[in-house]
Design an enzyme around this catalytic site. Structure first.
Site, short mmCIF file in Angstrom:
data_model
loop_
_atom_site.label_atom_id
_atom_site.label_comp_id
_atom_site.label_asym_id
_atom_site.label_seq_id
_atom_site.Cartn_x
_atom_site.Cartn_y
_atom_site.Cartn_z
N LYS A 68 0.84 -1.20 0.00
CA LYS A 68 0.00 0.00 0.00
C LYS A 68 0.88 1.25 0.00
O LYS A 68 1.82 1.36 0.78
CB LYS A 68 -0.87 0.03 1.26
CG LYS A 68 -2.33 -0.32 1.07
CD LYS A 68 -3.10 -0.04 2.36
CE LYS A 68 -4.56 -0.35 2.22
NZ LYS A 68 -5.30 -0.06 3.46
O1 G3P Z 1 -8.87 0.27 4.59
C1 G3P Z 1 -8.94 1.60 5.02
C2 G3P Z 1 -9.72 1.68 6.29
O2 G3P Z 1 -9.12 0.87 7.29
C3 G3P Z 1 -9.88 3.09 6.79
O3 G3P Z 1 -11.02 3.08 7.57
O4 G3P Z 1 -12.52 3.84 9.38
O5 G3P Z 1 -10.10 4.59 9.33
O6 G3P Z 1 -11.74 5.46 7.63
P1 G3P Z 1 -11.35 4.31 8.53
#
Ligand code: G3P
Length: 227
Positions: free
Chosen positions: A83
Site C-alpha cells: 500500500k
Molecule cells: O482500509 C482503510 C480503512 O481501514 C480506513 O477506515 O474507518 O479509518 O476510515 P477508517
C-alpha cells in the site's frame, strides 16, 4: 464481488477466513498499531493464513524510500500487495513497483482525479475511502460510481476498485449495486451483514415446531417402514 477483511487482528482474520467468504486482507498503520505486534512477523502470519492479497502499507513519504520499504514488504510473501498513499511520491513509487511486477494498492483516494492517476501509475488496486467522505458530509458512494464509470471507459485500465473505510452494511450493498470489484470490510460490519432479527425469529420457530416431533435427523432409528 470480492470481500477483503479490513483488520490486522489475526484472530478475526482466521475466524472469517474459515467461513470461506473472505478473498483478502487490508491493513494500514493504524490497524497495525492496534494489533500491538512487530509489523513484519504480523504480516507474515496474516499471509500464512490466507491465500488472497494482503495489503501492507509503507510508512515513508519519499518515493525512493517508499520503494525500499515496499521491496521489503513484497519479500515477505507472494500475496503481499504493497500500500502506498495517493501522493505524488506514492504514484512515482507505484509506477516503479508496478513495472517490477509488485502488486500495489494505492490508498487514501478521495477523488476521481486521484483514481485516474492511480490507474495510470499501474496500481493493481485503488482504495477510495467512502466513510471518511461521508464523515465530512460528502457522498462517498458517488465517488465509487464515478471511478467505476471512468475506469469502464478504458479497457487498458486494470486497476481494481477496493471500497474502503466501510462503516456499515449499506456501504457494501451500494458498492455491489454499483459493481465495485472489492469491498474491504471491518469484522464488526461483516457481523452486521448476516445478522437479522427475522432470521433469528424464524430459526427459533422452526426449531420449536421440530422439537414437538421428538425426532433427530442424526438418529439412525429415525426411519419409517414405507407402506
Ligand atoms: O482500509 C482503510 C480503512 O481501514 C480506513 O477506515 O474507518 O479509518 O476510515 P477508517
Amino acid at each position: 464481488m470480492k470481500f477483503f477483511i479490513d483488520t490486522a487482528d489475526i484472530d478475526a482474520i482466521r475466524a472469517w477466513q474459515s467461513t470461506g467468504l473472505i478473498d483478502g486482507v487490508t491493513t494500514n498503520p493504524t490497524l497495525a498499531a492496534k494489533a500491538g505486534r512487530a509489523f513484519i512477523p504480523l504480516i507474515e502470519d496474516i499471509c500464512a493464513c490466507i491465500s488472497g492479497p494482503v495489503s501492507a502499507e509503507v510508512t515513508a513519504t519519499e518515493a525512493e524510500v517508499m520503494v525500499r520499504e515496499a521491496r521489503i514488504l513484497a519479500g515477505i510473501a507472494p500475496n503481499v500487495a504493497v500500500k502506498v498513499p495517493l501522493t505524488r511520491d506514492g504514484l512515482r513509487a507505484c509506477r516503479a513497483l508496478s513495472d517490477d511486477g509488485i502488486q500495489v494498492n494505492v490508498t487514501l483516494c478521495f477523488s476521481p482525479a486521484q483514481a485516474i492517476l492511480a490507474a495510470k501509475a499501474g496500481a493493481a488496486f485503488v482504495s477510495p475511502f467512502v466513510g471518511r467522505l461521508d464523515d465530512i458530509g460528502a457522498r462517498g458512494m458517488e465517488l465509487i460510481a464515478d471511478v467505476m464509470e471512468i475506469y469502464g471507459n478504458y479497457p487498458a485500465f486494470s486497476t481494481e476498485v477496493i471500497v474502503a473505510s466501510v462503516r456499515h452494511p449499506v456501504h457494501v450493498v451500494e458498492a455491489a449495486r454499483i459493481g465495485a470489484d472489492i469491498a474491504t470490510v471491518p469484522p464488526d460490519v461483516l457481523d452486521k451483514m448476516y445478522n437479522h432479527p427475522l432470521t433469528d425469529r424464524g430459526v427459533d420457530a422452526f426449531l420449536a415446531d421440530w422439537a414437538g416431533l421428538g425426532q433427530s435427523i442424526l438418529d439412525p432409528s429415525n426411519t419409517e417402514t414405507r407402506a
